[in-house]
Design a protein around this motif. Structure first.
Motif, PDB file in Angstrom:
ATOM      1  N   ASP A 109      38.007  42.805  64.553  1.00 25.60           N
ATOM      2  CA  ASP A 109      37.405  41.344  64.151  1.00 25.60           C
ATOM      3  C   ASP A 109      36.091  40.794  64.509  1.00 25.60           C
ATOM      4  O   ASP A 109      36.363  39.676  64.062  1.00 25.60           O
ATOM      5  CB  ASP A 109      39.060  40.150  64.051  1.00 25.60           C
ATOM      6  N   ALA A 110      35.272  41.433  65.029  1.00 25.87           N
ATOM      7  CA  ALA A 110      34.067  40.698  64.803  1.00 25.87           C
ATOM      8  C   ALA A 110      33.757  41.038  64.470  1.00 25.87           C
ATOM      9  O   ALA A 110      33.571  42.444  63.087  1.00 25.87           O
ATOM     10  CB  ALA A 110      33.735  41.491  66.297  1.00 25.87           C
ATOM     11  N   ASN A 111      31.846  40.267  63.893  1.00 28.97           N
ATOM     12  CA  ASN A 111      30.874  40.679  63.200  1.00 28.97           C
ATOM     13  C   ASN A 111      30.121  40.959  63.515  1.00 28.97           C
ATOM     14  O   ASN A 111      29.212  39.631  64.483  1.00 28.97           O
ATOM     15  CB  ASN A 111      30.616  39.293  62.189  1.00 28.97           C
ATOM     16  N   LEU A 112      29.181  42.288  63.348  1.00 28.98           N
ATOM     17  CA  LEU A 112      28.201  42.560  64.249  1.00 28.98           C
ATOM     18  C   LEU A 112      27.264  42.591  63.108  1.00 28.98           C
ATOM     19  O   LEU A 112      27.493  43.836  61.716  1.00 28.98           O
ATOM     20  CB  LEU A 112      28.433  43.827  64.727  1.00 28.98           C
ATOM     21  N   GLY A 113      25.677  41.953  62.941  1.00 30.04           N
ATOM     22  CA  GLY A 113      24.716  42.238  62.643  1.00 30.04           C
ATOM     23  C   GLY A 113      23.206  42.617  63.152  1.00 30.04           C
ATOM     24  O   GLY A 113      23.287  41.854  63.804  1.00 30.04           O
ATOM     25  N   ASN A 114      22.626  43.315  63.011  1.00 33.65           N
ATOM     26  CA  ASN A 114      21.295  43.978  63.223  1.00 33.65           C
ATOM     27  C   ASN A 114      21.878  44.135  64.986  1.00 33.65           C
ATOM     28  O   ASN A 114      21.034  43.574  65.649  1.00 33.65           O
ATOM     29  CB  ASN A 114      20.339  42.822  62.598  1.00 33.65           C
ATOM     30  N   VAL A 115      22.530  45.035  65.512  1.00 35.47           N
ATOM     31  CA  VAL A 115      22.808  44.916  66.222  1.00 35.47           C
ATOM     32  C   VAL A 115      22.409  46.530  67.030  1.00 35.47           C
ATOM     33  O   VAL A 115      22.799  47.208  65.576  1.00 35.47           O
ATOM     34  CB  VAL A 115      24.509  45.119  66.952  1.00 35.47           C
ATOM     35  N   THR A 116      21.550  47.646  68.337  1.00 41.47           N
ATOM     36  CA  THR A 116      21.175  48.444  68.309  1.00 41.47           C
ATOM     37  C   THR A 116      22.138  49.008  69.512  1.00 41.47           C
ATOM     38  O   THR A 116      22.078  48.062  70.633  1.00 41.47           O
ATOM     39  CB  THR A 116      20.389  48.487  68.495  1.00 41.47           C
ATOM     40  N   PHE A 117      22.842  49.984  70.013  1.00 37.24           N
ATOM     41  CA  PHE A 117      22.968  50.564  70.422  1.00 37.24           C
ATOM     42  C   PHE A 117      22.171  51.260  71.269  1.00 37.24           C
ATOM     43  O   PHE A 117      22.632  52.923  70.625  1.00 37.24           O
ATOM     44  CB  PHE A 117      24.975  50.507  70.453  1.00 37.24           C
ATOM     45  N   GLU A 118      22.079  51.378  72.273  1.00 39.87           N
ATOM     46  CA  GLU A 118      20.818  52.499  73.165  1.00 39.87           C
ATOM     47  C   GLU A 118      21.296  53.564  74.579  1.00 39.87           C
ATOM     48  O   GLU A 118      21.434  52.455  75.148  1.00 39.87           O
ATOM     49  CB  GLU A 118      19.384  52.394  72.724  1.00 39.87           C
TER      50      GLU A 118
END
Length: 215
Positions: A109-118
């Motif tokens: 139920d979260a809102n993620l924007g402009n997120v990077t998993f590296e």
């Protein structure tokens, strides 16, 4: 991170004050702004509505932390262990997770924007009913990740391990998984419409439809 996908990086000040995360535990309105936290432990901490802005975490552990409804903007996690942390109903904007352990982290139920998993170890990560817009996963392990009923907009998956990941009730139109590897994917044929796959992956998906591919 991929053609046509531009992700805004966290905006971090050049002058960050050193802070101890434990100082938040008894604050009425817990927040960290323009600071750096290094080498500390926040295992099993429980804080609701935590606000993080312009923060860098290095070598910090948040094992089993309960951080419901967190508000993160311009945050970097580097070489951190957040295994089994809960960020459900969070707002996560311009955030980078680099070289992190994210086993079983809950972003439901979260809102993620402009997120990077590296380069993250993120097996069993949860994105149930989450919204992901302009999010990139690069060279990360997402085995048994759960994207059930999530909304994916401009999401990039490159060179990731998606074995046994769950995409039920999630549309993959416009999502490119051609460089990812998996032996099994939990997904419906309807959800796959418009998904970009490699020729080898296409043969595997054809078997889900009962087709026999002649070579």
């Amino acid at each position: 991170m991929g053609k046509g996908l531009k992700i805004e990086s966290p905006k971090i000040s050049a002058n960050l004050s050193k802070t101890n995360f434990h100082d938040l535990y008894h604050e009425e309105e817990p927040q960290l702004i323009n600071c750096i936290v290094t080498g500390s432990r926040a295992d099993e901490v429980e804080i609701n509505k935590l606000i993080l802005s312009g923060v860098v975490f290095k070598n910090v552990t948040f094992l089993d932390a309960k951080l419901h409804r967190i508000d993160m903007t311009d945050v970097v996690f580097e070489n951190c262990d957040l295994s089994n942390a809960r960020f459900s109903e969070g707002i996560i904007h311009r955030v980078t997770f680099k070289d992190c352990k994210l086993m079983g982290v809950d972003f439901s139920d979260a809102n993620l924007g402009n997120v990077t998993f590296e380069n993250c170890l993120a097996n069993f990560i949860e994105f149930v009913d989450a919204s992901l817009k302009q999010v990139a996963f690069h060279q990360s392990s997402l085995q048994s990740a759960n994207f059930y009923d999530s909304k994916l907009i401009k999401v990039k998956l490159t060179e990731c391990d998606l074995n046994d990941a769950h995409f039920e009730q999630t549309l993959l139109k416009g999502i490119d998984i051609s460089t990812c590897r998996f032996e099994r994917l939990n997904v419906s044929i309807e959800s796959l419409a418009g998904c970009e796959v490699s020729p080898e992956q296409a043969i595997g998906f054809a078997s889900l439809m009962g087709l026999k591919v002649k070579q």
